[in-house]
Design an enzyme around this catalytic site. Structure first.
Site, short mmCIF file in Angstrom:
data_model
loop_
_atom_site.label_atom_id
_atom_site.label_comp_id
_atom_site.label_asym_id
_atom_site.label_seq_id
_atom_site.Cartn_x
_atom_site.Cartn_y
_atom_site.Cartn_z
N GLY A 70 0.80 -1.21 0.00
CA GLY A 70 0.00 0.00 0.00
C GLY A 70 0.84 1.27 0.00
O GLY A 70 0.52 2.24 -0.69
N SER A 71 1.92 1.27 0.76
CA SER A 71 2.75 2.47 0.84
C SER A 71 3.32 2.83 -0.52
O SER A 71 3.28 4.00 -0.94
CB SER A 71 3.90 2.27 1.84
OG SER A 71 3.40 1.97 3.11
N ASN A 151 -7.65 3.93 8.83
CA ASN A 151 -7.07 2.75 9.46
C ASN A 151 -7.17 2.75 10.98
O ASN A 151 -7.08 1.71 11.61
CB ASN A 151 -5.60 2.57 9.04
CG ASN A 151 -4.82 3.86 9.10
OD1 ASN A 151 -5.19 4.85 8.47
ND2 ASN A 151 -3.75 3.86 9.86
N GLN A 179 -7.63 -0.11 3.64
CA GLN A 179 -8.48 -0.68 4.70
C GLN A 179 -9.83 -1.16 4.16
O GLN A 179 -10.52 -1.92 4.83
CB GLN A 179 -8.73 0.36 5.80
CG GLN A 179 -7.52 0.65 6.66
CD GLN A 179 -7.12 -0.52 7.57
OE1 GLN A 179 -7.96 -1.32 7.97
NE2 GLN A 179 -5.84 -0.62 7.87
N SER A 199 -3.43 -3.17 -0.56
CA SER A 199 -2.35 -3.97 0.02
C SER A 199 -2.90 -5.33 0.43
O SER A 199 -3.91 -5.41 1.13
CB SER A 199 -1.79 -3.25 1.24
OG SER A 199 -0.82 -4.06 1.87
N CYS A 324 3.05 6.47 21.07
CA CYS A 324 4.11 6.42 22.09
C CYS A 324 5.01 5.22 21.93
O CYS A 324 6.22 5.30 22.10
CB CYS A 324 3.50 6.38 23.48
SG CYS A 324 2.82 7.96 23.96
C1 LIG Z 1 -1.58 -0.57 6.04
C2 LIG Z 1 -1.92 0.67 5.34
C3 LIG Z 1 -1.06 1.23 4.38
C4 LIG Z 1 0.30 0.66 4.09
O1 LIG Z 1 0.25 -0.56 3.41
P1 LIG Z 1 1.57 -1.48 3.37
O2 LIG Z 1 1.22 -2.58 2.43
O3 LIG Z 1 1.76 -1.97 4.76
O4 LIG Z 1 2.66 -0.63 2.86
C5 LIG Z 1 -1.47 2.36 3.72
N1 LIG Z 1 -2.66 2.92 3.98
C6 LIG Z 1 -3.51 2.41 4.88
C7 LIG Z 1 -4.83 3.06 5.09
C8 LIG Z 1 -3.16 1.28 5.60
O5 LIG Z 1 -4.01 0.79 6.51
#
Ligand SMILES: *Cc1c(COP(=O)(O)O)cnc(C)c1O
Length: 395
Positions: A70-71, A151, A179, A199, A324
């Site tokens: 996702g990133s 998320n 999500q 993702s 934290c």
């Molecule tokens: C988990 C998440 C990401 C990142 O996805 P990865 O596959 O872990 O890089 C991006 N956006 C949202 C809303 C997420 O929950």
């Protein structure tokens, strides 16, 4: 163990694991190799692409680019829109205050490069107002990026309406649907989406794999340079086992989407009504427009971290909105965005339940949270001051 942190990651489904193992065992060729063994891997890759395309409502598999998750998809979508904008003298981007850091940090980078960023208010209910998107759009707006579902607090945005406004104004629209996908019905055509990030590990697929949907005609900027994989839009030998497993997981998730949502909503609403009985507590985010499996509460007078550790002792895996644990003293930007003050935001708990949770487990979570909150308040100086009337209650 009761795993209630599905927003962080999910357990892989058996079918996805089986797909992955079979591809690793039998089809380990490189999809770029010309001999038949490589071409078999290529076929698996393209089958997965067709599957994913169909499941999100597009007939064109070329609009799917596989990524490392996702990133990366968020980065590529935003950097691409920014590059297109820059070329046309459009240096303004609209987003929301409670996006994932993959979006917010990319926007911060663009700000340093001269872009102007407008972050829309998400209000107390955790929802972006489409009319505010409309008001924020200018002649030099290159992109609107608003997440499908948050998320942390699970609120589901009016994506179709926002998309329609962007269409009308001729502005690119991206949504981080990490999500939402596999949990809510999504159709990129009907929902007016130009770009979408996903993702696999958030819908019972493997970690380290995801995809970007980019409507035909949108020129993508490469984040990773190298070979000509993914039609020259994302270099690197494809993660064929992961991609095949992702397609299996998404197919499964979409096939049982309504059924799963019904089960999850029942549990979610039971958790919400029971935890609301705890004095000086509050649900974070709108009660109805939220992911079927998301519950997020603030409890006044306690620290989220202590709550998590004690729940862990009771075999419950959950999460807190507070950062934290990751070395920062700042509370969650999401909780601050919906107007929670620092002290209250620190005492938060996110439960993101899975389809396989039982009624008994839900009751066990409820009694455990009630017990732990009461216990922690028992020796909290903050709580003592609140009870003594030295400081006013906020919740
Ligand atoms: C988990 C998440 C990401 C990142 O996805 P990865 O596959 O872990 O890089 C991006 N956006 C949202 C809303 C997420 O929950």
């Amino acid at each position: 163990m009761i795993y209630a942190d599905n927003a962080a990651t999910t357990k892989m489904s058996e079918a996805a694991i089986n797909t992955m193992i079979s591809v690793m065992n039998d089809n380990y060729g490189n999809p770029s190799s010309l001999y038949s063994f490589g071409q078999k891997a290529k076929e698996i890759l393209e089958e997965a692409r067709n599957e994913v395309a169909t499941l999100i409502g597009t007939a064109n598999p070329r609009e799917i680019i596989f990524t490392s998750g996702g990133s990366e998809a968020d980065n590529q979508a935003i950097m691409s829109a920014a590059a297109l904008g820059r070329k046309n003298g459009k240096m303004h981007i609209i987003s929301s205050a409670f996006e994932h850091h993959a979006v917010l940090h990319t926007l911060e980078r663009l700000k340093k490069e001269g872009f102007e960023i407008t972050l829309l208010d998400v209000h107390e209910d955790g929802l972006v107002r489409p009319e505010e998107v409309k008001e924020a759009i200018r002649d030099d707006t290159a992109l609107v990026t608003v997440m499908f579902a948050n998320n942390e607090i699970g609120t589901v945005q009016p994506i179709r309406e926002i998309g329609a406004i962007c269409r009308e104004k001729n502005v690119l629209f991206h949504t981080d649907a990490v999500q939402a996908i596999g949990h809510l019905p999504i159709n990129v055509s009907e929902d007016n989406i130009d770009m979408l990030s996903a993702s696999a590990h958030k819908f019972h697929g493997p970690k380290g794999v995801g995809f970007l949907y980019a409507r035909k005609g949108i020129k993508l900027t490469n984040i990773i340079e190298g070979g000509a994989q993914e039609k020259g839009r994302r270099a690197g030998t494809e993660n064929v086992p992961g991609i095949a497993a992702m397609a299996t997981a998404l197919k499964e998730a979409c096939a049982s989407l309504n059924e799963n949502a019904e089960i999850l909503k029942k549990h979610r609403d039971r958790l919400i009504s029971a935890l609301n009985e705890i004095p000086h507590s509050a649900l974070n985010g709108d009660a109805d427009n939220r992911l079927p499996g998301n519950v997020n509460f603030c409890f006044e007078g306690i620290e989220g971290e202590s709550l998590l550790l004690l729940l862990d002792d009771k075999g419950i895996q959950a999460s807190s909105g507070s950062a934290c644990t990751s070395g920062s003293l700042d509370p969650s930007h999401v909780l601050l965005a919906i107007g929670r003050v620092h002290d209250v935001a620190h005492g938060s708990l996110r439960l993101s339940i899975g389809e396989d949770v039982s009624d008994e487990e839900i009751e066990y979570i409820i009694s455990s949270v009630k017990e732990v909150v009461e216990y922690l308040r028992g020796f909290s100086p903050v709580w003592r001051d609140l009870m003594a009337g030295k400081t006013p209650f906020i919740l």
